[in-house]
Every structure is written in C-alpha cells, then in structure tokens.
Write a protein that holds these residues in place. Structure first.
Motif, short mmCIF file in Angstrom:
data_model
loop_
_atom_site.label_atom_id
_atom_site.label_comp_id
_atom_site.label_asym_id
_atom_site.label_seq_id
_atom_site.Cartn_x
_atom_site.Cartn_y
_atom_site.Cartn_z
N SER A 1 -45.59 18.47 -35.93
CA SER A 1 -45.76 18.26 -34.61
C SER A 1 -45.20 16.64 -34.10
CB SER A 1 -46.77 18.08 -33.90
OG SER A 1 -47.46 19.44 -33.98
N GLY A 2 -44.14 16.49 -33.27
CA GLY A 2 -43.39 15.24 -32.85
C GLY A 2 -44.13 14.73 -31.60
N PRO A 3 -43.34 13.92 -30.82
CA PRO A 3 -44.12 13.25 -29.62
C PRO A 3 -44.04 14.33 -28.70
CG PRO A 3 -41.57 12.65 -30.05
CD PRO A 3 -42.11 13.36 -31.31
N ARG A 4 -44.89 14.14 -27.57
CA ARG A 4 -45.08 15.17 -26.57
C ARG A 4 -43.85 14.84 -25.35
NH1 ARG A 4 -49.63 17.68 -25.37
NH2 ARG A 4 -51.48 17.14 -26.53
N SER A 5 -43.59 16.23 -25.06
CA SER A 5 -42.30 16.23 -24.13
C SER A 5 -42.45 15.57 -22.79
CB SER A 5 -41.82 17.68 -24.10
OG SER A 5 -40.97 17.41 -23.01
N PRO A 6 -41.44 14.77 -22.09
CA PRO A 6 -41.96 14.19 -20.86
C PRO A 6 -41.84 15.39 -19.76
CG PRO A 6 -39.71 13.65 -21.55
CD PRO A 6 -40.36 14.44 -22.63
N THR A 7 -41.62 16.50 -20.32
CA THR A 7 -41.61 17.84 -19.25
C THR A 7 -42.98 17.87 -18.59
OG1 THR A 7 -41.76 19.29 -21.00
CG2 THR A 7 -39.47 18.69 -20.03
N PRO A 8 -43.22 18.77 -17.63
CA PRO A 8 -44.69 18.96 -17.04
C PRO A 8 -45.40 19.88 -18.21
CG PRO A 8 -43.16 19.69 -15.33
CD PRO A 8 -41.88 19.23 -16.52
N GLY A 9 -46.48 19.43 -18.29
CA GLY A 9 -47.63 19.80 -19.15
C GLY A 9 -47.39 19.13 -20.55
N ALA A 10 -46.43 18.41 -20.58
CA ALA A 10 -46.40 17.19 -21.94
C ALA A 10 -46.47 18.31 -23.28
CB ALA A 10 -47.30 16.19 -21.75
N PRO A 11 -45.85 19.29 -23.41
CA PRO A 11 -45.89 19.98 -24.49
C PRO A 11 -45.44 19.09 -25.90
CG PRO A 11 -43.98 20.75 -23.54
CD PRO A 11 -44.62 19.84 -22.46
N TYR A 12 -46.11 19.68 -27.02
CA TYR A 12 -45.74 19.06 -28.19
C TYR A 12 -44.23 19.33 -28.69
CZ TYR A 12 -50.23 16.97 -29.29
OH TYR A 12 -51.43 16.10 -29.45
N THR A 13 -43.57 18.23 -29.29
CA THR A 13 -42.30 18.92 -29.65
C THR A 13 -42.34 19.05 -31.31
OG1 THR A 13 -41.69 16.44 -30.15
CG2 THR A 13 -41.09 17.49 -28.07
N TYR A 14 -41.28 19.38 -31.89
CA TYR A 14 -41.35 19.86 -33.36
C TYR A 14 -40.11 18.87 -33.98
CZ TYR A 14 -44.22 23.71 -32.10
OH TYR A 14 -45.58 24.27 -31.62
N VAL A 15 -40.53 18.33 -34.99
CA VAL A 15 -39.27 17.61 -35.93
C VAL A 15 -39.43 18.02 -37.34
CG1 VAL A 15 -39.53 15.65 -34.22
CG2 VAL A 15 -41.06 15.66 -36.10
N THR A 16 -38.51 18.04 -38.15
CA THR A 16 -38.53 18.13 -39.51
C THR A 16 -39.12 17.01 -40.14
OG1 THR A 16 -36.24 17.21 -39.51
CG2 THR A 16 -36.47 19.46 -39.38
N THR A 17 -39.31 17.33 -41.70
CA THR A 17 -40.13 16.39 -42.47
C THR A 17 -39.26 15.95 -43.66
OG1 THR A 17 -41.02 18.21 -43.78
CG2 THR A 17 -42.34 17.83 -42.00
N LYS A 18 -39.74 14.95 -44.46
CA LYS A 18 -39.13 14.65 -45.57
C LYS A 18 -38.85 15.85 -46.50
CE LYS A 18 -39.70 9.60 -45.55
NZ LYS A 18 -40.14 8.44 -46.46
N HIS A 19 -39.87 16.63 -46.62
CA HIS A 19 -39.86 17.68 -47.43
C HIS A 19 -38.67 18.67 -46.99
CE1 HIS A 19 -41.15 21.32 -49.95
NE2 HIS A 19 -41.11 22.18 -48.78
N PHE A 20 -38.35 18.73 -45.79
CA PHE A 20 -37.03 19.50 -45.32
C PHE A 20 -36.01 18.91 -45.98
CE2 PHE A 20 -33.56 19.32 -42.30
CZ PHE A 20 -33.41 20.52 -42.24
N LEU A 21 -35.82 17.44 -45.74
CA LEU A 21 -34.66 16.75 -46.40
C LEU A 21 -34.55 17.06 -47.79
CD1 LEU A 21 -34.96 13.48 -44.49
CD2 LEU A 21 -33.44 15.42 -43.94
N SER A 22 -35.73 17.22 -48.70
CA SER A 22 -35.63 17.18 -50.01
C SER A 22 -35.36 18.45 -50.37
CB SER A 22 -37.06 16.71 -50.62
OG SER A 22 -37.02 17.38 -51.95
N THR A 23 -35.64 19.60 -49.85
CA THR A 23 -35.55 20.94 -50.17
C THR A 23 -33.96 21.33 -49.93
OG1 THR A 23 -37.62 21.64 -49.53
CG2 THR A 23 -36.13 23.24 -49.43
N PHE A 24 -33.33 20.79 -48.84
CA PHE A 24 -31.97 20.96 -48.55
C PHE A 24 -31.07 19.93 -49.23
CE2 PHE A 24 -34.78 23.82 -45.76
CZ PHE A 24 -33.87 24.88 -45.99
N GLY A 25 -31.40 19.08 -49.67
CA GLY A 25 -30.51 18.02 -50.61
C GLY A 25 -29.89 17.23 -49.49
#
Length: 238
Positions: free
Chosen positions: A169-193
């Motif tokens: 989970s990333g920072p909350r979106s500034p849009t109505p309801g402030a839903p959580y955003t999604y971001v990738t991890t270091k594991h993503f970077l590592s897996t895909f080189g």
C-alpha cells in the motif's frame, strides 16, 4: 619480531579457514593479516554474504563485514573480474548487489528442472498485466486500475500480488474517500532485474516489440507515467 609472528600466525589461520573464529566477535579490520590477505578475506566475506542472501544486499550491509575504510565498490569490482569466466556473476540491482546465473545458461537451468534458490513466482497473464500497470502508473488506486483496463479489477488479484511481495500500500489518494494507492517493492525490482523504476522499458517499445497491444494498459484519466515515476522512492522496501 612480535608483529611478524602475529602476521604469520594470522596467515596460517587464514589458510586453514579459521579466520575468524566462530565463537568470537567478527574482526572487521583484520590487522593481523598482510594487506593482500586482508583484502582477499574481505572479498571472500562479501561474496559469502551475497551468495547466502535471498535478496540484493546493500552497501551498508556489506560494510558490516569489512574494515571501516574498505571500499565495498572496489571489492565488488575485483569479485566481478574473478567471476568473468564463471556461469554466474554479481549484478547491481534494486539498490544493492546479488549473485545471479548468467542469462546464457538459462536454457540449461530450465532443462535441469532443479529447484532454484530464487525461484520467481509464476504469475497469470492477468496478474502480470496488473503488475505492469501498477509499476508504470504508481501510486495508483484500484479504481484507477479499473479505468485503465476498462473493467473492475479484482481485489483477489491485487491481494495475490501483495502476498507475492511485489506490491504494498502506498499513500492515500487525494480523491474523494482517500483510497489507498499501490506501489511496487524492492522485491519487484530484484525479481525483474531492475536497479530503479527508471529501468522499466518504455511502453511504446513494448508495443513495437509486440509484447503489448496498442493502447492496452494505457489510461485515459491517469497522469503521464514518466511523471509518476520521477521519484524512485516510490519503489518501497519490502
């Protein structure tokens, strides 16, 4: 005379693989060894840590096993030179270094069908497409992802990527309801080189190579991905 005796004793222990003792605090400086043997021991320590690690290892972590004035980068350079003719190498990825087999030997590894230390999770086509969209347009909400694909994105699919360690989970979106955003991890970077998100291939290049249909995963209401990825800090740690 005493100093020479200590150095000779240290070199004999080194030759027998007894440096340092298992029941003693790690001697990082290795002042009992000659400069050449000291450097060699530091190289072996760094290689051992990299070989044993499941994820890329940062400079700060490698610095824990060598002298305070030792250049980890120069050690890595020497190790890479030693491994030049080997089927594996040390690569810079996800903000650190990692032992990896060379791509030329991938067919042999696949043919052997032996379990590997860093087996990559198998993603379905849907999961792979969703992960790609998150990588390019992060931080992005599930609602934004639904707009990108023109259909509702399953919570279960998002959860599977989270469980595999590819997103958080990333920072909350500034849009109505402030839903959580999604971001990738270091594991993503590592897996895909990838060293950073800037190493992601250009979307147009993927389309030109036939790996992505024209216009697929291109949002109508999401901002430019180049701007979204400007801050590499969005690839959060696991």
């Amino acid at each position: 005379m005493g100093g020479a005796t200590k150095t000779a004793r240290g070199e004999k222990k080194m030759a027998r693989g007894e440096m340092p003792g298992h029941d003693m605090p790690l001697d990082r400086e290795l002042e009992d060894l000659s400069p050449a043997l000291r450097w060699r021991e530091w190289m072996l320590r760094v290689e051992a840590v990299l070989f044993a690690a499941a994820e890329p290892v940062s400079r700060e972590i490698l610095g824990r096993v060598v002298g305070k004035d030792c250049s980890v980068e120069l050690l890595i350079d020497d190790l890479q030179e030693e491994l030049r003719d080997r089927p594996y190498e040390l690569v810079s990825v996800a903000g650190g270094w990692q032992h990896r087999s060379r791509s030329a030997y991938a067919p042999a590894i696949r043919a052997a069908a032996a379990p590997t230390r860093s087996a990559t999770e198998t993603l379905s086509d849907g999961e792979a497409m969703l992960l790609m969209a998150i990588a390019y347009y992060q931080p992005v909400t599930r609602g934004d992802l639904s707009k990108i694909f023109g259909k509702e994105v399953s919570r279960d699919t998002v959860a599977s990527l989270r469980d595999a360690g590819f997103i958080v989970s990333g920072p909350r979106s500034p849009t109505p309801g402030a839903p959580y955003t999604y971001v990738t991890t270091k594991h993503f970077l590592s897996t895909f080189g990838l060293e950073t998100l800037r190493d992601l291939p250009d979307l147009e290049a993927l389309e030109d190579a036939g790996l992505l249909r024209r216009g697929e995963a291109r949002p109508g209401a999401i901002s430019d991905p180049a701007a979204e990825m400007e801050d590499d800090g969005r690839a959060l740690a696991d």
